[in-house]
Every structure is written in C-alpha cells, then in structure tokens.
Design a protein around this motif. Structure first.
Motif, PDB file in Angstrom:
ATOM      1  N   PHE A 121       0.840  -1.192   0.000  1.00  0.00           N
ATOM      2  CA  PHE A 121       0.000   0.000   0.000  1.00  0.00           C
ATOM      3  C   PHE A 121       0.891   1.264   0.000  1.00  0.00           C
ATOM      4  CE2 PHE A 121      -2.563  -3.448   1.808  1.00  0.00           C
ATOM      5  CZ  PHE A 121      -3.649  -3.409   0.948  1.00  0.00           C
ATOM      6  N   SER A 122       0.666   2.172   0.957  1.00  0.00           N
ATOM      7  CA  SER A 122       1.427   3.423   0.938  1.00  0.00           C
ATOM      8  C   SER A 122       2.880   3.250   1.361  1.00  0.00           C
ATOM      9  CB  SER A 122       0.746   4.472   1.813  1.00  0.00           C
ATOM     10  OG  SER A 122      -0.384   4.998   1.146  1.00  0.00           O
ATOM     11  N   GLY A 123       3.275   2.052   1.761  1.00  0.00           N
ATOM     12  CA  GLY A 123       4.694   1.783   1.894  1.00  0.00           C
ATOM     13  C   GLY A 123       5.409   2.048   0.584  1.00  0.00           C
ATOM     14  N   THR A 124       4.653   1.998  -0.509  1.00  0.00           N
ATOM     15  CA  THR A 124       5.182   2.346  -1.839  1.00  0.00           C
ATOM     16  C   THR A 124       5.790   3.743  -1.847  1.00  0.00           C
ATOM     17  OG1 THR A 124       3.430   0.995  -2.824  1.00  0.00           O
ATOM     18  CG2 THR A 124       4.562   2.540  -4.284  1.00  0.00           C
ATOM     19  N   LYS A 125       5.183   4.666  -1.112  1.00  0.00           N
ATOM     20  CA  LYS A 125       5.685   6.044  -1.098  1.00  0.00           C
ATOM     21  C   LYS A 125       7.112   6.110  -0.571  1.00  0.00           C
ATOM     22  CE  LYS A 125       1.127   8.234  -0.560  1.00  0.00           C
ATOM     23  NZ  LYS A 125       0.291   6.997  -0.514  1.00  0.00           N
ATOM     24  N   GLY A 126       7.466   5.214   0.344  1.00  0.00           N
ATOM     25  CA  GLY A 126       8.837   5.186   0.823  1.00  0.00           C
ATOM     26  C   GLY A 126       9.806   4.757  -0.259  1.00  0.00           C
ATOM     27  N   VAL A 127       9.371   3.839  -1.125  1.00  0.00           N
ATOM     28  CA  VAL A 127      10.210   3.405  -2.251  1.00  0.00           C
ATOM     29  C   VAL A 127      10.370   4.546  -3.250  1.00  0.00           C
ATOM     30  CG1 VAL A 127      10.419   1.728  -4.128  1.00  0.00           C
ATOM     31  CG2 VAL A 127       9.459   1.020  -1.922  1.00  0.00           C
ATOM     32  N   VAL A 128       9.264   5.210  -3.574  1.00  0.00           N
ATOM     33  CA  VAL A 128       9.317   6.353  -4.497  1.00  0.00           C
ATOM     34  C   VAL A 128      10.149   7.485  -3.892  1.00  0.00           C
ATOM     35  CG1 VAL A 128       7.914   8.122  -5.644  1.00  0.00           C
ATOM     36  CG2 VAL A 128       7.162   5.728  -5.629  1.00  0.00           C
ATOM     37  N   SER A 129      10.031   7.689  -2.591  1.00  0.00           N
ATOM     38  CA  SER A 129      10.818   8.729  -1.932  1.00  0.00           C
ATOM     39  C   SER A 129      12.297   8.381  -1.936  1.00  0.00           C
ATOM     40  CB  SER A 129      10.323   8.932  -0.497  1.00  0.00           C
ATOM     41  OG  SER A 129       8.980   9.383  -0.491  1.00  0.00           O
ATOM     42  N   THR A 130      12.625   7.100  -1.922  1.00  0.00           N
ATOM     43  CA  THR A 130      14.022   6.680  -2.045  1.00  0.00           C
ATOM     44  C   THR A 130      14.547   7.025  -3.433  1.00  0.00           C
ATOM     45  OG1 THR A 130      13.692   4.892  -0.440  1.00  0.00           O
ATOM     46  CG2 THR A 130      15.586   4.698  -1.918  1.00  0.00           C
ATOM     47  N   ALA A 131      13.703   6.864  -4.451  1.00  0.00           N
ATOM     48  CA  ALA A 131      14.086   7.288  -5.804  1.00  0.00           C
ATOM     49  C   ALA A 131      14.361   8.787  -5.834  1.00  0.00           C
ATOM     50  CB  ALA A 131      12.983   6.927  -6.799  1.00  0.00           C
ATOM     51  N   ILE A 132      13.503   9.566  -5.178  1.00  0.00           N
ATOM     52  CA  ILE A 132      13.715  11.011  -5.103  1.00  0.00           C
ATOM     53  C   ILE A 132      15.023  11.317  -4.382  1.00  0.00           C
ATOM     54  CG2 ILE A 132      12.843  13.150  -4.075  1.00  0.00           C
ATOM     55  CD1 ILE A 132      11.182  12.386  -6.465  1.00  0.00           C
ATOM     56  N   ALA A 133      15.287  10.596  -3.295  1.00  0.00           N
ATOM     57  CA  ALA A 133      16.523  10.814  -2.536  1.00  0.00           C
ATOM     58  C   ALA A 133      17.755  10.601  -3.420  1.00  0.00           C
ATOM     59  CB  ALA A 133      16.569   9.885  -1.323  1.00  0.00           C
ATOM     60  N   THR A 168      17.052  -3.882  -8.799  1.00  0.00           N
ATOM     61  CA  THR A 168      18.222  -4.560  -9.361  1.00  0.00           C
ATOM     62  C   THR A 168      19.519  -4.135  -8.682  1.00  0.00           C
ATOM     63  OG1 THR A 168      17.118  -4.747 -11.506  1.00  0.00           O
ATOM     64  CG2 THR A 168      19.508  -4.986 -11.483  1.00  0.00           C
ATOM     65  N   ALA A 169      19.700  -2.835  -8.508  1.00  0.00           N
ATOM     66  CA  ALA A 169      20.958  -2.339  -7.943  1.00  0.00           C
ATOM     67  C   ALA A 169      21.196  -2.846  -6.527  1.00  0.00           C
ATOM     68  CB  ALA A 169      20.966  -0.814  -7.968  1.00  0.00           C
ATOM     69  N   LEU A 170      20.138  -2.937  -5.732  1.00  0.00           N
ATOM     70  CA  LEU A 170      20.281  -3.375  -4.344  1.00  0.00           C
ATOM     71  C   LEU A 170      20.026  -4.866  -4.171  1.00  0.00           C
ATOM     72  CD1 LEU A 170      18.433  -0.473  -2.474  1.00  0.00           C
ATOM     73  CD2 LEU A 170      20.887  -0.731  -2.889  1.00  0.00           C
ATOM     74  N   GLY A 171      19.425  -5.493  -5.187  1.00  0.00           N
ATOM     75  CA  GLY A 171      19.080  -6.900  -5.055  1.00  0.00           C
ATOM     76  C   GLY A 171      17.982  -7.137  -4.042  1.00  0.00           C
ATOM     77  N   VAL A 172      17.013  -6.209  -3.979  1.00  0.00           N
ATOM     78  CA  VAL A 172      15.918  -6.315  -3.010  1.00  0.00           C
ATOM     79  C   VAL A 172      14.641  -6.771  -3.711  1.00  0.00           C
ATOM     80  CG1 VAL A 172      16.845  -4.644  -1.382  1.00  0.00           C
ATOM     81  CG2 VAL A 172      15.418  -3.836  -3.269  1.00  0.00           C
ATOM     82  N   ASP A 173      13.812  -7.478  -2.983  1.00  0.00           N
ATOM     83  CA  ASP A 173      12.576  -8.032  -3.523  1.00  0.00           C
ATOM     84  C   ASP A 173      11.444  -7.014  -3.390  1.00  0.00           C
ATOM     85  OD1 ASP A 173      11.336 -10.101  -4.826  1.00  0.00           O
ATOM     86  OD2 ASP A 173      11.448 -11.532  -3.169  1.00  0.00           O
ATOM     87  N   VAL A 174      11.556  -5.946  -4.166  1.00  0.00           N
ATOM     88  CA  VAL A 174      10.587  -4.843  -4.167  1.00  0.00           C
ATOM     89  C   VAL A 174      10.256  -4.542  -5.614  1.00  0.00           C
ATOM     90  CG1 VAL A 174      10.209  -2.413  -3.609  1.00  0.00           C
ATOM     91  CG2 VAL A 174      11.472  -3.868  -2.013  1.00  0.00           C
ATOM     92  N   TRP A 175       8.957  -4.520  -5.942  1.00  0.00           N
ATOM     93  CA  TRP A 175       8.532  -4.398  -7.332  1.00  0.00           C
ATOM     94  C   TRP A 175       7.469  -3.318  -7.480  1.00  0.00           C
ATOM     95  CZ3 TRP A 175      10.678  -8.022 -10.814  1.00  0.00           C
ATOM     96  CH2 TRP A 175      11.377  -9.079 -10.218  1.00  0.00           C
ATOM     97  N   LEU A 176       7.694  -2.416  -8.412  1.00  0.00           N
ATOM     98  CA  LEU A 176       6.672  -1.446  -8.800  1.00  0.00           C
ATOM     99  C   LEU A 176       6.280  -1.797 -10.226  1.00  0.00           C
ATOM    100  CD1 LEU A 176       5.135   0.978  -7.727  1.00  0.00           C
ATOM    101  CD2 LEU A 176       6.845   2.473  -8.772  1.00  0.00           C
ATOM    102  N   GLY A 177       5.290  -2.672 -10.326  1.00  0.00           N
ATOM    103  CA  GLY A 177       4.930  -3.294 -11.591  1.00  0.00           C
ATOM    104  C   GLY A 177       5.473  -4.712 -11.590  1.00  0.00           C
ATOM    105  N   GLY A 205       0.985   1.023  -5.066  1.00  0.00           N
ATOM    106  CA  GLY A 205       0.849  -0.248  -5.769  1.00  0.00           C
ATOM    107  C   GLY A 205       2.035  -1.186  -5.744  1.00  0.00           C
ATOM    108  N   ALA A 206       3.055  -0.934  -4.926  1.00  0.00           N
ATOM    109  CA  ALA A 206       4.225  -1.813  -4.909  1.00  0.00           C
ATOM    110  C   ALA A 206       3.896  -3.149  -4.259  1.00  0.00           C
ATOM    111  CB  ALA A 206       5.387  -1.157  -4.180  1.00  0.00           C
ATOM    112  N   MET A 207       4.619  -4.172  -4.683  1.00  0.00           N
ATOM    113  CA  MET A 207       4.563  -5.501  -4.081  1.00  0.00           C
ATOM    114  C   MET A 207       5.965  -5.817  -3.572  1.00  0.00           C
ATOM    115  SD  MET A 207       1.400  -6.564  -4.540  1.00  0.00           S
ATOM    116  CE  MET A 207       1.468  -8.362  -4.344  1.00  0.00           C
ATOM    117  N   ALA A 208       6.060  -6.368  -2.367  1.00  0.00           N
ATOM    118  CA  ALA A 208       7.383  -6.575  -1.784  1.00  0.00           C
ATOM    119  C   ALA A 208       7.323  -7.605  -0.676  1.00  0.00           C
ATOM    120  CB  ALA A 208       7.928  -5.255  -1.230  1.00  0.00           C
ATOM    121  N   THR A 209       8.481  -8.169  -0.365  1.00  0.00           N
ATOM    122  CA  THR A 209       8.633  -8.977   0.832  1.00  0.00           C
ATOM    123  C   THR A 209       9.036  -8.050   1.978  1.00  0.00           C
ATOM    124  OG1 THR A 209      10.988  -9.382   0.454  1.00  0.00           O
ATOM    125  CG2 THR A 209       9.417 -10.944  -0.544  1.00  0.00           C
TER     126      THR A 209
END
Length: 376
Positions: A67-79, A188-197, A261-265
């Motif tokens: 859910f909105s945990g996605t915003k943290g991933v997008v905010s990491t992209a901004i960072a 890919t860069a971090l090898g983390v199981d986080v997907w946006l799409g 909309g992210a899916m992640a472990t």
C-alpha cells in the motif's frame, strides 16, 4: 502458540516471542517481520497463511501489497536524484515541469509537493481505475488543477496524488518512468525483492490482504466534512473505501500505481531502508535532508497527525515508528510499516495479511517495542 518460521540472531529472541503472539492474535492470518542492523539481516520471521482460505503458507519470499509503503520506495528514488543534484527540494516545481505552473501553482516548491503540502490531495474530476495507471496522464491532470488552499499553509495526506506528482518529477529530471527507475536503481541495484509493476513470472509468490470485520479507514474527526474529504481521497478511484479488494488482483500487481501499488517482501522493504541508513545509497547530508521535517499538521479527512520530510513520514506524536525518537519511513494501509532508526543503524518492515483499523492496531508497535528492548 503460533508456529514461527525463519531465523533471528540470539539477541532478538524477545522479538521472535512477540511475533508469535502477534500471529496468535491474528488467528492464523499470515505476516512477516524483517530487521537489518548495520546493513546485516538480524531478524527474518514469517508465519501463518497468505490467503483467506488458509491453504497457502506465508513464506520468506511472499510478495505482499505494501500500500502506501510504496511512497517510501518512491521517496528513495527522489533521494537518489537529490543526491545526484538532479532535483533541488527548494526549487520551484515549474523549473522541472513548466506545465505545473498553471492555476496559480507557479511558486510551488518541490518540497511542498513531497511533504503533502501542495494542496492537491485528490483529483477534482472522477478517475477510473484504468486512468489511474497512466502516470503522465494523471500528472497532466493535476498540473491543470488549482490547490485547495494556499500552498504550504496546511498539510493533507495525498494518498494517491503524491505518487503521480513524484513520478512526474522523476520522469522530468531523469527521463525514466518511475517503474523503470525503481527497477534499475533499487530492485536490481540493491538486489531487493521490491517491485513497482510485478511481472507475471512472479505472480505465484503473491499473498493476499483481507479486512478484519471491523476494518475502516481512520477518521478521528468523524464530521460530515471530514468524511466527504476522505471519500474523495480514497474513493477516486476506489481503493480503500467500499467492499472491493483491488490490491489482490493481477491488474494491481502489474499496474504499479506509485502512490500505493508496490509488491514486496518484508526483507525487501527492510533492505531498502538498510541501504539508506548504511550509506550505500546516499550521503549522510542527503539522508539528513530527506528526513528533515518539512510539514506538520492534522489531516483534514482522517484527523491523523502528520509529519513529513521529503516524501517520508517522520516520527509523529502517535509514536508510529516505535520508541526511537529519530525515525522515518512510510506506513501502509491495514497495518504494514516500513522504516528505520538512522541513529541506530536499524531498518525494519512488517507486512500483515489481516488489515486492521489503525486506531485498534498495535501489532507493529509491539514488534518495534520488543526490538528496541533487545537493542538495549
């Protein structure tokens, strides 16, 4: 007592015991909890079942809607883009995105948009689920829209609009769509199981989220005005309001809506924050900048106290991020929580299948309190 799977360092046995109690309280509904310390995984726990029928077990690699945990991933992209000098938080949005200056928004700053203070908490026209998947189209719609109040005057949660606005900032400054940026620079860069799409090859790993009988979107104000605001924020297009569960569909998994909309472990989400606090992604100065408080106030719909940095939630009066005073991350609907304690070098993520109302949900806080105790 529920059966707990996974592993944990001996110093964190209290966390494992608390996790078992949380599983018990959820009656077998699955969840997972992961913790990194100084860049190393120290807790990786999971248990219960990942479907409402109780047929599929939760595993370490179960991909959950965050859910909105996605915003943290997008905010990491901004960072990352702040780190590279591509985005200046104090610049006017229109410097990167000229069309955004329409309707009186010529002086809106990037930090206003990222801290939910731009006055665009929902689209003013009705949006279909299909339209919500068109990030540039949604961004163009919001660029034409007037702020609901003077920019920077108040904070209001931009549940979905944050994602479209931030995604357009990424596209305008980097050239890549947000899903591509996340895939290249984070997954890919971090090898983390986080997907946006999420590609169809990964659908077999998905878990489901379902509402508890008393689930509801928080509304501490409970006035006609606040209820109307909440309906516009979460009901256009329909997401948390109503009886549907769009997050359990292939369209949601593949759509990758950047607001939720992210899916992640759990391990994947904790891994993102571990990379942030360990210095593997950004410098200490950028890390300090992205979780510096930019806005604070009460949401006009839910009445929830809000504190934001550059996209990230910052520790608030509710103690959302546990006993540690310096903390940031982003929570998700139904009880998921993802973030870090930067001064401790600790990152964490909790993903539950059972969605509980925020006012009555202490699961993540129980786990974080146990974690804090173990750290001493």
């Amino acid at each position: 007592m529920a059966v707990v799977h996974g592993r944990f360092d001996e110093a964190f046995d209290h966390v494992a015991a608390e996790f078992a109690a949380v599983l018990d309280a959820d009656g077998g509904a699955g969840s997972a909890f992961a913790v990194f310390r100084d860049g190393r995984p120290v807790v990786e726990l999971h248990g219960g079942h990942r479907d409402p029928d109780g047929e599929q077990p939760m595993t370490a690699d179960t991909l959950m809607p965050v859910f909105s945990g996605t915003k943290g991933v997008v905010s990491t992209a901004i960072a990352l883009l702040v780190e590279r000098g591509a985005i200046d938080p104090d610049a006017r949005v229109a410097e990167y995105w000229p069309e955004f200056a329409a309707a009186g928004k010529q002086d809106v700053l990037v930090r206003h948009v990222l801290s939910h203070a731009a006055g665009l908490p929902y689209p003013e026209r009705r949006i279909t689920p299909e339209q919500s998947l068109d990030n540039p189209g949604m961004a163009a719609l919001l660029a034409r829209q007037s702020p609901l109040w003077p920019v920077g005057e108040r904070v209001a949660y931009h549940a979905l609009t944050f994602g479209w606005l931030a995604a357009e900032l990424v596209r305008r400054t980097d050239g890549r769509e947000i899903a591509h940026f996340v895939r290249d620079e984070i997954t890919t860069a971090l090898g983390v199981d986080v997907w946006l799409g999420l590609p169809s090859s990964q659908w077999h790993r998905t878990g489901r989220c379902w509402r508890s009988p008393d689930y509801r979107v928080a509304n501490r104000l409970d006035t006609a005005e606040s209820r109307a605001h909440t309906e516009k924020v979460y009901g256009n297009p329909p997401s948390l309001v109503g009886d549907g569960t769009p997050w359990n569909t292939e369209g949601w998994w593949t759509g990758g809506v950047p607001g939720g909309g992210a899916m992640a472990t759990a391990g994947g989400m904790a891994g993102v924050y571990a990379a942030l606090v360990s210095g593997n992604l950004v410098s200490p100065s950028t890390l300090d900048r992205v979780h510096r408080e930019e806005s604070r106030g009460e949401d006009p719909g839910t009445g929830r106290p809000l504190v934001f940095g550059l996209g990230f939630e910052v520790q608030d009066p509710l103690g959302t991020y546990g006993p540690e005073p310096v903390a940031f991350g982003h929570s998700g609907a139904g009880g998921s929580l993802h973030g870090c304690w930067p001064h401790r070098g600790v990152a964490f993520s909790y993903v539950p299948c059972m969605m509980r109302p925020e006012e009555d949900d202490g699961r993540a806080q129980r786990l974080l309190t146990a974690l804090h105790t173990c750290l001493g």
